[in-house]
Design a protein around this motif. Structure first.
Motif, PDB file in Angstrom:
ATOM      1  N   PHE A  68       0.835  -1.202   0.000  1.00  0.00           N
ATOM      2  CA  PHE A  68       0.000   0.000   0.000  1.00  0.00           C
ATOM      3  C   PHE A  68       0.868   1.249   0.000  1.00  0.00           C
ATOM      4  CE2 PHE A  68      -2.288  -3.465   1.919  1.00  0.00           C
ATOM      5  CZ  PHE A  68      -3.564  -3.351   1.417  1.00  0.00           C
ATOM      6  N   TYR A 128       2.164  -5.522   3.043  1.00  0.00           N
ATOM      7  CA  TYR A 128       0.864  -5.993   3.548  1.00  0.00           C
ATOM      8  C   TYR A 128       0.946  -6.325   5.037  1.00  0.00           C
ATOM      9  CZ  TYR A 128      -3.365  -8.879   3.884  1.00  0.00           C
ATOM     10  OH  TYR A 128      -4.579  -9.391   4.248  1.00  0.00           O
ATOM     11  N   TYR A 135      -4.271  -0.868   9.801  1.00  0.00           N
ATOM     12  CA  TYR A 135      -5.060  -0.325   8.693  1.00  0.00           C
ATOM     13  C   TYR A 135      -6.338   0.362   9.181  1.00  0.00           C
ATOM     14  CZ  TYR A 135      -7.780  -0.096   4.370  1.00  0.00           C
ATOM     15  OH  TYR A 135      -8.529   0.353   3.318  1.00  0.00           O
ATOM     16  N   ASN A 139      -7.082   4.299   8.694  1.00  0.00           N
ATOM     17  CA  ASN A 139      -8.095   4.566   7.686  1.00  0.00           C
ATOM     18  C   ASN A 139      -9.238   5.426   8.215  1.00  0.00           C
ATOM     19  OD1 ASN A 139      -8.626   4.055   4.904  1.00  0.00           O
ATOM     20  ND2 ASN A 139     -10.354   2.760   5.512  1.00  0.00           N
ATOM     21  N   ILE A 146      -5.111   5.410   2.480  1.00  0.00           N
ATOM     22  CA  ILE A 146      -4.291   4.218   2.284  1.00  0.00           C
ATOM     23  C   ILE A 146      -4.787   3.527   1.023  1.00  0.00           C
ATOM     24  CG2 ILE A 146      -3.521   2.030   3.263  1.00  0.00           C
ATOM     25  CD1 ILE A 146      -4.112   3.206   6.018  1.00  0.00           C
ATOM     26  N   SER A 148      -4.088   0.742  -2.280  1.00  0.00           N
ATOM     27  CA  SER A 148      -3.362  -0.430  -2.771  1.00  0.00           C
ATOM     28  C   SER A 148      -2.287  -0.007  -3.772  1.00  0.00           C
ATOM     29  CB  SER A 148      -4.336  -1.405  -3.439  1.00  0.00           C
ATOM     30  OG  SER A 148      -3.645  -2.481  -4.021  1.00  0.00           O
ATOM     31  N   SER A 149      -1.074  -0.521  -3.578  1.00  0.00           N
ATOM     32  CA  SER A 149       0.047  -0.130  -4.437  1.00  0.00           C
ATOM     33  C   SER A 149       1.051  -1.281  -4.537  1.00  0.00           C
ATOM     34  CB  SER A 149       0.751   1.108  -3.869  1.00  0.00           C
ATOM     35  OG  SER A 149       1.870   1.456  -4.640  1.00  0.00           O
TER      36      SER A 149
END
Length: 594
Positions: A68, A128, A135, A139, A146, A148-149
């Motif tokens: 992320f 992850y 998270y 968040n 945050i 996804s990357s």
């Protein structure tokens, strides 16, 4: 009168205002409605996930590790909002200690501006396992996004590094060429990753959302998924590739294992380097080490290494000689020395080879035969033939920035140096020395031409998405060459099997091969030198490069194996064991059918 003038001015002013209001409210209503839509409807591009690269057995070669990136809301760099920014950064460091607050703050300040309405990236990749425990906490914070990357990862580290290539951060030049990179962020910089970058990166998705004046999302109006996860399957066998890399750990050079139809089963340029060091950006110190290393680990020697071909070129020149000015019965009496223009052109065998025809000349690599044959044939015929056979041209392999090398000729020398051609240069060319330069991939292609009679285009991709890569051949031999090519093949068989064959003592294969050794000098030998030093007596970086190029099985050619050992000395001695082990491995793994 004065009162009438004042009233008239007021009347004109009021009429002008009424007209303007009518114009804006009625006549230009549609224009301002469109303008309002543009201010409230925001279009976002969705970054596609880069496609994976697999080997021929579906082993992952280049994959995406799940992770992320973290972004922070804009407009927090003002004096008034700075405490909010510090609080957000402190929170991130508290829950993810590996993050550097000062580095994130510097990156944020660089990108934040009054005009920027987008969240600003402060951390490009968090794994992850690091993000999942925190998270839900992060968040919930309005100023933190945050997202996804995925991050590129190469499971084999340095194995086949020059073939696979790597991805790294896109620079402005990359983005100017491909605007999609502005949202993807990384681009293929080398090898297959670069050559097939457009395919692998996919196509962006798109979403349109209605936002408030505060840039808060109200409603999604349109959504198109990106085209992503395109798979590229290579013809490479990574198990074989690793086997070869382990053999070449202490050597510099190149190895090519290619099906005679052009599919490259393994190809290594040595030394190799770890691809994963480039994904997030390599350190200045490590980069300096790579580019200053005298063994050139960052150079793809398969297609960018330019070497004198030495005696391996004799398989091509021999075919030219016996199909143009000479025939297969023509021969010489090699005494070990040939005087031309008051210069002594020596054969590698001091006492000479005696009576020598083309088959013996290839078997024992007699230089004297090729000296005298070149004088009878001439450089123009030699040069044109070599170009037709693929030397001095790109092989067409699917790798970026392939070099073409040099096939010397009168025209080439005139254009490059504006100088005349001398007979001695013809003789040097005949034994693959002088200005003659080739790549290992060109030598492998030439070997395949002799084995099959067709000039094949090497390729590394086996399947691009759902599309199979098909062999590409060129019919470059004339009818006389097709009839006489077996004479060259017989000479190559002798090299690997007959008494006095230059490779015979060094091979231990379970199948019959045909091939040619080559010893390519990297330093000149003075005419005054009476006794040459043996290769092992020379300093390492002055020793000759060692070539051994082969195909097998002899009666049913299936694979070409070309090996170059830099500063290895004699081709058979330096490369014979490597070639033997590769063919035995091909047989063991079921690639070669006897």
């Amino acid at each position: 009168m004065r009162l009438k003038i004042i009233l008239l001015i007021f009347a004109v002013a009021w009429i002008s205002l009424i007209v303007r209001v009518f114009y804006l409210a009625i006549q230009h209503n549609e224009y301002y409605e469109d303008l309002s839509d543009k201010n409230t409807i925001k279009t976002e591009l969705i970054s596609p996930v880069r496609g994976e690269i697999l080997d021929r057995n579906n082993n992952p070669v280049a994959i995406n590790k799940l992770g992320f990136k973290i972004e922070i809301a804009p407009h927090l760099s003002s004096e008034k909002n700075m405490p909010i920014l510090d609080d957000e950064l402190d929170t991130l460091v508290k829950y993810i200690p590996s993050l550097d607050k000062e580095k994130m703050k510097k990156e944020y300040m660089k990108q934040d501006s009054y005009y920027n309405q987008n969240y600003i990236e402060v951390a490009s990749f968090i794994s992850y396992k690091d993000i999942m425990p925190v998270y839900s906490i992060l968040n919930l914070r309005d100023n933190i996004h945050i997202i996804s990357s995925p991050k590129r990862f190469y499971p084999y580290n340095d194995t086949a590094s020059h073939i696979i290539g790597y991805v790294s951060n896109a620079n402005q030049n990359d983005i100017d060429r491909d605007p999609l990179l502005s949202i993807i962020g990384s681009v293929g910089k080398n090898g297959i990753e670069r050559y097939y970058n457009t395919f692998l990166e996919g196509e962006a998705g798109e979403r349109k959302v209605k936002v408030s004046a505060k840039n808060e999302e109200i409603q999604e109006l349109y959504h198109k998924n990106p085209i992503e996860n395109r798979k590229l399957i290579l013809s490479i066998d990574m198990n074989l590739q690793k086997y070869i890399s382990d053999m070449f750990k202490n050597e510099s050079g190149a190895v090519i294992v290619m099906d005679v139809n052009g599919s490259v089963l393994a190809a290594g340029s040595f030394p190799e380097y770890d691809l994963n060091t480039f994904v997030s950006g390599i350190s200045t110190e490590r980069w300096k080490q790579l580019i200053e290393d005298i063994d050139a680990p960052f150079t793809n020697k398969l297609i960018n290494g330019l070497y004198p071909p030495g005696s391996v070129v004799k398989i091509g020149l021999g075919l030219i000689f016996i199909t143009t000015a000479l025939n297969e019965r023509w021969g010489v009496n090699c005494t070990g020395s040939y005087i031309v223009s008051n210069r002594n052109f020596r054969c590698w065998k001091k006492e000479g080879h005696g009576r020598t025809d083309i088959r013996k000349a290839i078997r024992e690599s007699c230089d004297d035969y090729f000296y005298k044959a070149s004088v009878n044939t001439g450089i123009e015929t030699m040069s044109k033939g070599m170009l037709r056979y693929g030397l001095g041209e790109k092989t067409g392999i699917d790798l970026p920035n392939e070099f073409i090398g040099t096939v010397p000729s009168r025209e080439w020398k005139r254009k490059k140096y504006n100088q005349p051609w001398y007979i001695g240069e013809t003789l040097n060319t005949a034994i693959g020395q002088g200005d003659f330069l080739v790549t290992p991939m060109q030598v492998a292609q030439l070997t395949a031409l002799i084995a099959t009679g067709k000039l094949v285009t090497p390729h590394i991709a086996k399947k691009i998405g759902n599309k199979e890569v098909k062999p590409v051949f060129k019919d470059v031999l004339n009818e006389i060459e097709k009839k006489k090519i077996n004479i060259i093949r017989q000479g190559m068989y002798d090299v690997c099997n007959a008494d006095h064959g230059t490779a015979t003592p060094f091979l231990h294969t379970k199948i019959r091969l045909a091939g040619k050794t080559g010893t390519a000098q990297v330093v000149g030998i003075s005419q005054e030198t009476k006794k040459r030093l043996q290769e092992h007596e020379m300093k390492y970086y002055t020793r000759s490069h060692a070539w051994l190029t082969t195909y097998g099985p002899y009666k049913n050619p299936q694979y070409v194996v070309t090996v170059l050992v830099e500063h290895g000395g004699h081709g058979g001695h330096a490369a014979g064991d490597i070639v033997s082990k590769i063919y035995n491995k091909l047989l063991q793994d079921g690639y070669i059918k006897k």
